[in-house]
Design an enzyme around this catalytic site. Sequence first.
Site, PDB file in Angstrom:
ATOM      1  N   ASN A   9     -10.349   9.874  -1.041  1.00  0.00           N
ATOM      2  CA  ASN A   9     -10.216   8.766  -0.097  1.00  0.00           C
ATOM      3  C   ASN A   9     -10.322   9.351   1.307  1.00  0.00           C
ATOM      4  OD1 ASN A   9      -9.383   6.661   1.527  1.00  0.00           O
ATOM      5  ND2 ASN A   9      -7.259   6.669   0.814  1.00  0.00           N
ATOM      6  N   LYS A  11     -10.351   7.780   4.090  1.00  0.00           N
ATOM      7  CA  LYS A  11      -9.646   7.001   5.119  1.00  0.00           C
ATOM      8  C   LYS A  11     -10.579   6.798   6.330  1.00  0.00           C
ATOM      9  CE  LYS A  11      -5.408   8.721   3.180  1.00  0.00           C
ATOM     10  NZ  LYS A  11      -4.015   9.086   3.319  1.00  0.00           N
ATOM     11  N   HIS A  95      -3.783   0.210  -0.857  1.00  0.00           N
ATOM     12  CA  HIS A  95      -3.312   1.533  -0.443  1.00  0.00           C
ATOM     13  C   HIS A  95      -2.065   1.361   0.431  1.00  0.00           C
ATOM     14  CE1 HIS A  95      -3.124   5.385   1.622  1.00  0.00           C
ATOM     15  NE2 HIS A  95      -3.776   5.865   0.577  1.00  0.00           N
ATOM     16  N   GLU A  97      -1.175   2.637   3.109  1.00  0.00           N
ATOM     17  CA  GLU A  97      -1.440   2.467   4.547  1.00  0.00           C
ATOM     18  C   GLU A  97      -1.840   1.033   4.853  1.00  0.00           C
ATOM     19  OE1 GLU A  97      -4.164   5.734   4.831  1.00  0.00           O
ATOM     20  OE2 GLU A  97      -2.487   7.111   4.524  1.00  0.00           O
ATOM     21  N   GLU A 167       1.057   6.564  -5.917  1.00  0.00           N
ATOM     22  CA  GLU A 167       1.106   7.356  -4.690  1.00  0.00           C
ATOM     23  C   GLU A 167       2.463   7.176  -4.026  1.00  0.00           C
ATOM     24  OE1 GLU A 167      -3.063   8.282  -3.246  1.00  0.00           O
ATOM     25  OE2 GLU A 167      -2.524   6.396  -2.307  1.00  0.00           O
ATOM     26  N   GLY A 173       0.048  12.615   2.854  1.00  0.00           N
ATOM     27  CA  GLY A 173      -0.244  13.239   4.138  1.00  0.00           C
ATOM     28  C   GLY A 173       0.913  14.066   4.694  1.00  0.00           C
ATOM     29  N   SER A 213      -0.761  14.431  -1.202  1.00  0.00           N
ATOM     30  CA  SER A 213      -0.847  15.868  -0.922  1.00  0.00           C
ATOM     31  C   SER A 213      -1.385  16.684  -2.103  1.00  0.00           C
ATOM     32  CB  SER A 213       0.514  16.412  -0.455  1.00  0.00           C
ATOM     33  OG  SER A 213       0.922  15.747   0.721  1.00  0.00           O
TER      34      SER A 213
HETATM   35  P1  PGA Z   1      -3.150  12.787   1.008  1.00  0.00           P
HETATM   36  O1  PGA Z   1      -3.480  11.223   0.879  1.00  0.00           O
HETATM   37  O2  PGA Z   1      -3.834  13.487  -0.110  1.00  0.00           O
HETATM   38  O3  PGA Z   1      -3.674  13.181   2.363  1.00  0.00           O
HETATM   39  O4  PGA Z   1      -1.657  12.926   0.917  1.00  0.00           O
HETATM   40  C1  PGA Z   1      -3.498  10.602  -0.370  1.00  0.00           C
HETATM   41  C2  PGA Z   1      -3.844   9.143  -0.216  1.00  0.00           C
HETATM   42  O5  PGA Z   1      -3.375   8.507   0.734  1.00  0.00           O
HETATM   43  O6  PGA Z   1      -4.615   8.577  -1.023  1.00  0.00           O
END
Ligand code: PGA
Length: 251
Positions: A9, A11, A95, A97, A167, A173, A213
């Site tokens: 992803n 983003k 997601h 976010e 997640e 992140g 992560s």
């Molecule tokens: P990340 O993000 O691997 O940077 O933690 C995962 C995600 O939001 O899908």
Amino acid sequence: MRKAVIAGNWKMFKTRSEARAFMDVFAPKVAGVNHCEIIIAPPFTALTTVIEATQGTRIAVAAQNLHWEKEGAFTGEISAPMIVELGCHAVIVGHSERRQYFGETDSTVRKKARAALAAGLTPIVCIGETSQEREAGETDAVLKRQISGGLAALTVEEFSRILVAYEPIWAIGTGQTATPAIAASAHRLIRQQVSEQFTTESAAQLRILYGGSVKPENISALMAEDDIDGALVGGASLDAQSFASIVKYPM
Ligand code: PGA
């Protein structure tokens, strides 16, 4: 046997030229891979660039969001048929976010998942708890609510075409990955809830990706867990070498 899925992803990262440069390096590195499905989710503006670069490869392309209506007066939105026409196979739905910054709820997730399925796209439905919810011992309740609320209206047949991404928000992140044991236990809980809500076969066939992560250093331990069927990778999918190492975790 559930085939593993490794999805990246991106983003809101990468212009078209950056996407092209990534694909020039990434596609040849994963050319021999067939132990897992590979999906890349670029921003809307780079979708065609990545789709062109995946012609003749096994890499599938996903959008990161969609609107549930086919068309209409919804400035700034993109519909499932528009995404399908470009050549996308999948779309990320709900997601964290989007839930956190753009007001998505289990109810919008439900509408978006159905719209994606109706158009022939695979929805990658994201669920997961915040750190406060985990500390308060509410993880199970949150996951159950997100599954029962977000996927309620799906038929068993529709459900068989979705992917779920677990997640935990505290791991996204942050560099703080859930341990394989923590992730696997959440995945088992999700499978249990799915078997109650749909069928035991739905639960046995569902592929549940872990996200938060994921890196080349921790992918193998995560994938060693029976209930972890893949990964949704954010930050580490932006670098072609690092994402290729994740994809090639057993090689
Ligand atoms: P990340 O993000 O691997 O940077 O933690 C995962 C995600 O939001 O899908």
